[in-house]
Design an enzyme around this catalytic site. Sequence first.
Site, PDB file in Angstrom:
ATOM      1  CB  CYS A 152      -5.483  -3.197  -0.902  1.00 10.97           C
ATOM      2  SG  CYS A 152      -5.287  -1.418  -0.979  1.00 10.97           S
TER       3      CYS A 152
ATOM      4  CG  HIS B 117      -2.066  -1.654  -4.727  1.00 13.54           C
ATOM      5  ND1 HIS B 117      -2.653  -0.881  -5.690  1.00 13.54           N
ATOM      6  CD2 HIS B 117      -2.727  -1.370  -3.563  1.00 13.54           C
ATOM      7  CE1 HIS B 117      -3.641  -0.177  -5.154  1.00 13.54           C
ATOM      8  NE2 HIS B 117      -3.711  -0.455  -3.872  1.00 13.54           N
TER       9      HIS B 117
END
Lengths: 323, 323
Positions: free
Chosen positions: A120, A233
Amino acid sequence: MGATGAVGREIIEVLHDRNFPMESLRLFASERSAGKTIETPSGAITIENADSADYSELDIAFFAISGGWSKANAKKATDAGCYVVDNSSAFRYDDEVPLVVPEINTDAIGDSKLIANPNCTTAIAAIPLYNLHREYGLKKVIISTYQATSGAGAAGMSELTEETMNYLDGKEVKNKVFAHPIAFNTIPHIDSFQDNDYTREEMKVVWETRKIFSEPDMAISCTCVRIPTMRVHGESIVIETEKAISPEDAKKLLGETEGIDLKDDIENNVYPMPLTATKKYDVEVGRIRQNLVFGDHGLEFFVCGDQILKGAALNAVQIAEKL
Amino acid sequence: MGATGAVGREIIEVLHDRNFPMESLRLFASERSAGKTIETPSGAITIENADSADYSELDIAFFAISGGWSKANAKKATDAGCYVVDNSSAFRYDDEVPLVVPEINTDAIGDSKLIANPNCTTAIAAIPLYNLHREYGLKKVIISTYQATSGAGAAGMSELTEETMNYLDGKEVKNKVFAHPIAFNTIPHIDSFQDNDYTREEMKVVWETRKIFSEPDMAISCTCVRIPTMRVHGESIVIETEKAISPEDAKKLLGETEGIDLKDDIENNVYPMPLTATKKYDVEVGRIRQNLVFGDHGLEFFVCGDQILKGAALNAVQIAEKL
């Protein structure tokens, strides 16, 4: 495969949301979940046992169980003629297996039946970095991350919620998923430590970016930090470029890049944040400015991407769309 | 001056805790608080009105109200022969006023009656950076921060607590202190934006580090990010050095440095964290490793420091101890 997990559930949503041309959608998970029926936007579907899947009946399988499970089952699937888009790290560093961010390197797929989905943190940074690399040439990349608890799956988010409630109630805060309590804390440690004292999460960004960009020697480093957020994130990124670069030109380039939502209007307090990037396909990019260390060959910026979407489910479905 | 604020209250604690040789401790705050009596470790003390302080009766005054207030009152105090340790940014960039981190540049005080206390983010990074600079020469410094809500005072922490409760209760989350809700969010924006699109908080680190180190041209950049923690600022730091540097030598040097608690035992999951650095005088330093971009002339590490202590109250009291 792994339809009941955080990424699996999101893949089901994304397939429906993007109108993926499916003749049928079949859901597989561990034996424990097999037989249960779950509601999906594509109707109620009964979970099947992933260990006994007959891949000759399937065209594309999304693997989102674990690295070990992927290793044990990928060949069986591809031998039966089924494409596998693997979300684990099992094959990412295998020279024979393409590692793909569809906006960047669809070409790498070739005639491979097995395609690896990147980590990710890599996928989120890759979109802005690749376009800057193509236009200006990246000489150095330095990243520090602000990673959400859902990077450790649904259990990570539950742990944050529970710990936060206990903390606010003055009760003891116990951790299980993370190495330490994460409520109102930051943990500079994601995944296992490697011989060079970087974590595996940090090295994934290094290894995978080099592979996706076909730049095996790219100078890139990363510090990965878990913080008490649910989803998305964040990444603080500093680059040095071969060619001179101006923030204005970079904003223009990134604003026109597929997969990026430019959030760079500081006068109105607009910049990337988990609050605004949650459940969004595009990666938010902002705070773009001339880096003070590298001068007119340097740029500094902040990105936020929903790591369950662009960092996992969305990227996997985009790969399937290319297939 | 500012005895009822987050930093003021902490100065009172630190003075007592460090056995500062006081003939008497007098507390001043705004007119609103004047007349109230508060309990302190040094006994019950009645707050006086800061605006009408007679500085000829005072030896050392800690200013922790606001930059504007410091500007309006500092000369009055020093003219009366009272030392002023100012916690605001009012005088930090004034060439005539020493900006001091006691472990680094006490010499700068000379015969000045007015001494500026650095910004919290600067003070925390300065301790490890200065020692590395002296031994290896810093060529480049790149910082990304993880800053706690108490950086915005007691109101910042209250806002995080209230927002978090509302979020978990499914209620609306409203912000007042910060530009956006901070609960389960990150905000890459602290203090006002400058002409170069860095924030003032980011430029404080640049300006102040250069001044404290007497290196007016040091190549240093910073991204400052507010995260949902209560106390302690974290900082991810990458440096390039003039001389080659090994993580082993850096660990030895920093482990022997006054003001540093080396937390670098990754095999046992020991590294700097707000959880362990809260209410601690020393700055925690760890995750020390050879940076992959700058190779054997580069280092990467993580620090955590209680920004109300080393970043404010402790540093101020340490300056007073030197006086």
